[in-house]
Design a protein around this motif. Structure first.
Motif, short mmCIF file in Angstrom:
data_model
loop_
_atom_site.label_atom_id
_atom_site.label_comp_id
_atom_site.label_asym_id
_atom_site.label_seq_id
_atom_site.Cartn_x
_atom_site.Cartn_y
_atom_site.Cartn_z
N VAL A 2 -11.51 -2.68 8.83
CA VAL A 2 -10.42 -3.41 9.48
C VAL A 2 -9.85 -4.41 8.48
O VAL A 2 -10.60 -5.19 7.88
N VAL A 3 -8.54 -4.37 8.32
CA VAL A 3 -7.85 -5.30 7.42
C VAL A 3 -7.09 -6.30 8.28
O VAL A 3 -6.31 -5.91 9.16
N VAL A 4 -7.31 -7.58 8.02
CA VAL A 4 -6.64 -8.64 8.77
C VAL A 4 -5.94 -9.59 7.80
O VAL A 4 -6.32 -9.69 6.63
N PRO A 5 -4.90 -10.29 8.27
CA PRO A 5 -4.27 -11.31 7.40
C PRO A 5 -5.29 -12.37 7.00
O PRO A 5 -6.27 -12.62 7.73
N ASP A 6 -5.08 -13.00 5.86
CA ASP A 6 -6.04 -13.98 5.33
C ASP A 6 -6.36 -15.07 6.33
O ASP A 6 -7.53 -15.46 6.49
N GLU A 7 -5.35 -15.56 7.05
CA GLU A 7 -5.57 -16.67 7.97
C GLU A 7 -6.26 -16.24 9.26
O GLU A 7 -6.68 -17.06 10.07
N GLN A 8 -6.40 -14.89 9.47
CA GLN A 8 -7.02 -14.39 10.69
C GLN A 8 -8.50 -14.01 10.50
O GLN A 8 -9.16 -13.61 11.44
N LEU B 137 -19.38 1.27 16.71
CA LEU B 137 -19.03 1.56 15.32
C LEU B 137 -19.47 0.42 14.42
O LEU B 137 -19.53 -0.73 14.85
N ASP B 138 -19.80 0.75 13.16
CA ASP B 138 -20.05 -0.29 12.16
C ASP B 138 -18.70 -0.76 11.62
O ASP B 138 -17.89 0.05 11.14
N ILE B 139 -18.45 -2.05 11.72
CA ILE B 139 -17.14 -2.58 11.37
C ILE B 139 -17.24 -3.43 10.09
O ILE B 139 -18.07 -4.33 10.01
N ASP B 140 -16.40 -3.10 9.12
CA ASP B 140 -16.26 -3.91 7.92
C ASP B 140 -14.91 -4.61 7.99
O ASP B 140 -13.86 -3.95 8.12
N ILE B 141 -14.91 -5.94 7.92
CA ILE B 141 -13.67 -6.70 7.99
C ILE B 141 -13.34 -7.27 6.61
O ILE B 141 -14.22 -7.82 5.94
N MET B 142 -12.09 -7.11 6.22
CA MET B 142 -11.65 -7.68 4.95
C MET B 142 -10.22 -8.19 5.10
O MET B 142 -9.48 -7.75 5.99
N THR B 143 -9.86 -9.10 4.23
CA THR B 143 -8.49 -9.63 4.26
C THR B 143 -7.56 -8.69 3.51
O THR B 143 -8.00 -7.79 2.76
N GLU B 144 -6.26 -8.90 3.69
CA GLU B 144 -5.28 -8.06 3.00
C GLU B 144 -5.42 -8.21 1.49
O GLU B 144 -5.27 -7.24 0.73
N GLU B 145 -5.71 -9.43 1.05
CA GLU B 145 -5.88 -9.67 -0.39
C GLU B 145 -7.10 -8.92 -0.93
O GLU B 145 -7.05 -8.30 -1.99
N GLU B 146 -8.22 -8.95 -0.18
CA GLU B 146 -9.42 -8.25 -0.60
C GLU B 146 -9.19 -6.74 -0.63
O GLU B 146 -9.66 -6.04 -1.53
N GLU B 147 -8.46 -6.24 0.37
CA GLU B 147 -8.21 -4.81 0.43
C GLU B 147 -7.32 -4.37 -0.72
O GLU B 147 -7.54 -3.32 -1.33
N SER B 148 -6.33 -5.21 -1.04
CA SER B 148 -5.44 -4.89 -2.17
C SER B 148 -6.22 -4.88 -3.48
O SER B 148 -6.04 -3.99 -4.32
N ALA B 149 -7.11 -5.86 -3.65
CA ALA B 149 -7.94 -5.92 -4.86
C ALA B 149 -8.87 -4.73 -4.95
O ALA B 149 -9.07 -4.15 -6.03
N ARG B 150 -9.41 -4.31 -3.82
CA ARG B 150 -10.32 -3.16 -3.82
C ARG B 150 -9.57 -1.88 -4.17
O ARG B 150 -10.06 -1.05 -4.95
N ARG B 151 -8.40 -1.71 -3.58
CA ARG B 151 -7.61 -0.51 -3.87
C ARG B 151 -7.22 -0.46 -5.34
O ARG B 151 -7.24 0.60 -5.97
N GLN B 152 -6.88 -1.63 -5.90
CA GLN B 152 -6.52 -1.68 -7.31
C GLN B 152 -7.71 -1.32 -8.19
O GLN B 152 -7.59 -0.59 -9.18
N LYS B 153 -8.89 -1.81 -7.79
CA LYS B 153 -10.11 -1.52 -8.54
C LYS B 153 -10.43 -0.03 -8.47
O LYS B 153 -10.82 0.58 -9.48
N GLU B 154 -10.28 0.58 -7.29
CA GLU B 154 -10.55 2.01 -7.14
C GLU B 154 -9.54 2.81 -7.97
O GLU B 154 -9.89 3.83 -8.59
N PHE B 155 -8.27 2.36 -7.96
CA PHE B 155 -7.23 3.05 -8.73
C PHE B 155 -7.57 3.03 -10.22
O PHE B 155 -7.46 4.06 -10.91
#
Length: 540
Positions: free
Chosen positions: A314-320, A341-359
């Motif tokens: 689950v991706v949420v805004p940083d302030e949420q 379900l097992d839920i992993d929560i991350m911020t939009e910034e963390e998700e963007s950084a992760r996607r960049q790292k995977e790329f």
């Protein structure tokens, strides 16, 4: 005490009085009396005799009879309760083995010891009948709410008077730090009813999710009538809860019906649960949509569901972020219980950084293994390619859609990828053999050379070793320690082997080794399938 005409009716009157007091069938009390009189008669006539007593249900007259069974000559052992065919001819014509001869015997005079023994038999039978009645009564009420009166508290456990018996509310089944005094009224959920030697044991709960569901059923007529259904409940007793509801009538709002006018319905449940805050959530068949609802009041930007792993990101805004997680992780924990379900929560910034790292990681992989420049490697990753297997074995047309890639280039890419994979497989196989892996494991269908190497590093070197593994040892899993879920790493987990795949491979190995009969395995699978289908039909 002799059973005479003077006290024959008194037997029936006593039986009826005891039955009324204990709320059991008078016939059971009379049967207990018959057994006690028969036991007393045996002490008078001899323990080896088969003495039976019958009490007339109308007159109270007790008839004492001696019963003897006809047996073969060589089987005659008890001369008091058995007789041969020849002996039986004195009492009946053409007797056969198995026939019974019944003679009436005079009533006995019961002395003090015999009378006391008879009394004990009657009391014991009455107690057993009373326990059976209590068990049958509460067994049918298992899973319902009951009102009771507190009798006492023992070591934190509350003993509750529930009318015709006592129940126990254990310390861990109470909400928070609630305490009770004698004669306080209490409402609980009947969680379990067990038949035990000391009598039926009734276990109550106020923390069970079902307790909240039953409370809503009492407060919301639409739930009781089946128009609204409670799909799932998750509770942090005394603090917060989430309940998912769905309506089968489009004109009725399930959330609004459960809340009630000015919150009257939900407030009644909240008051009963010591102020527990309740989030009422609309249920949805689409799991990501349902999860978005379950994480309220937090806003969700994006949901990524992994069906095979039973996990969801689950991706949420940083302030949420703090709102989505909740105090001490309460909000996300309840949402996880609600959705299973097992839920992993991350911020939009963390998700963007992760996607960049995977790329970047995928780009480097293609550059190093396929001898590509950075631009071309990035082009592959942008088109959705994440590993060498996809490049090596994908349909050629899927590579041709990439700008600047012709048929010759595509074939060359696949050739390089296959050569690299084959070299990796050979190196893994050599390493596995060096570690002691045997051919029985190497040749097993379903295991790649890299998997065999990983197994050998963990000490699994033969097919016998593999067959003794548990599915979670191979695929990984979760265990609960001190109330917290702890991850167990699996040997083959890095290769995306699921629990179902691990189960299939282990069972196949056991069949090959002759440990399991494949016919029995097929029969068990069919029985399991029939049981599942039967359950589904029952639910419908």
């Amino acid at each position: 005490m002799a059973i005479t005409s003077a006290n024959q009716l008194e037997l029936l009157q006593t039986a009826e009085a005891v039955a009324r007091e204990k709320m059991i069938d008078p016939g059971l009390v009379v049967e207990a009396m018959e057994e006690s009189l028969a036991r007393a008669a045996k002490s008078r006539y001899g323990a080896e005799m088969d003495i039976r007593v019958s009490i007339d249900r109308k007159t109270g007259k007790a008839t004492f009879t001696r019963v003897r069974t006809v047996v073969e000559d060589e089987e005659l052992e008890n001369y008091q309760a058995e007789l041969t065919v020849a002996q039986a001819k004195q009492y009946m014509e053409n007797p056969t083995v198995g026939d019974t001869i019944v003679d009436e015997v005079p009533p006995v005079d019961m002395g003090r010891i015999a009378a006391q023994s008879a009394k004990q038999v009657i009391l014991q039978k009455v107690r057993e009948a009373e326990r059976d009645r209590q068990y049958n009564e509460f067994k049918d009420r298992n899973g319902t709410i009951i009102n009771g009166v507190v009798k006492r508290e023992e070591y934190g456990n509350v003993i509750v008077d529930v009318g015709s018996g006592e129940a126990i509310l254990r310390r861990n089944e109470k909400i928070g730090r609630e305490s009770y005094r004698p004669n306080d009224r209490i409402r609980c959920y009947i969680k379990d009813v067990r038949r035990e030697p000391r009598g039926p044991q009734i276990f109550l709960s106020r923390t069970a999710p079902e307790f909240m569901a039953e409370l809503f059923k009492m407060e919301v007529p639409e739930i009781y009538d089946g128009i609204i259904e409670i799909k799932a409940v998750a509770r942090d007793p005394g603090s917060r809860a989430k309940i998912a509801v769905v309506s089968f009538d489009n004109s009725i709002d399930p959330v609004g019906a459960c809340v009630g006018m000015r919150g009257s319905r939900v407030q009644a449940v909240v008051n009963e649960l010591q102020g527990e805050k309740i989030d009422i959530i609309p249920w949805n068949e689409d799991q990501p949509t349902f999860l978005v609802n379950a994480l309220q009041p937090a806003e969700v930007s994006k949901v990524v569901l992994d069906d095979e792993a039973g996990k969801i990101e689950v991706v949420v805004p940083d302030e949420q972020l703090s709102l989505a997680i909740g105090r001490r992780g309460q909000n996300v924990r309840l949402a996880s219980q609600l959705t299973a379900l097992d839920i992993d929560i991350m911020t939009e910034e963390e998700e963007s950084a992760r996607r960049q790292k995977e790329f970047e990681a995928c780009t480097k992989l293609f550059m190093d293994t396929l001898d590509l420049d950075e631009f071309f490697a990035q082009l592959l990753v942008s088109e959705g390619f994440t590993n060498l297997d996809e490049v090596a074995y994908v349909e050629l047309d899927e590579l041709l859609v990439i700008d600047g890639v012709d048929e010759g280039t595509a074939q060359e890419l696949q050739a390089r990828a296959r050569d690299y994979l084959e070299a990796q497989a050979k190196a893994a196989l050599d390493a596995a053999r060096a570690l002691g892996a045997e051919d029985s494991l190497i040749d097993f269908d379903g295991l790649t050379p890299q998997m065999v190497e990983a197994l050998a590093k963990d000490g699994v070197k033969t097919l016998d070793d593999f067959a003794t593994c548990a599915d979670w040892e191979l695929a990984g899993g979760w265990t609960t320690q001190n109330g917290e879920r702890v991850k167990d790493d699996g040997i083959l987990e890095p290769f995306d082997v699921s629990l179902e795949d691990a189960q299939t491979m282990v069972m196949t190995a056991r069949v090959l080794l002759g440990w399991v009969d494949p016919e029995e395995l097929t029969a068990n699978e069919e029985e399991d399938l029939d049981a599942v289908e039967g359950d589904e039909e029952g639910e419908v």
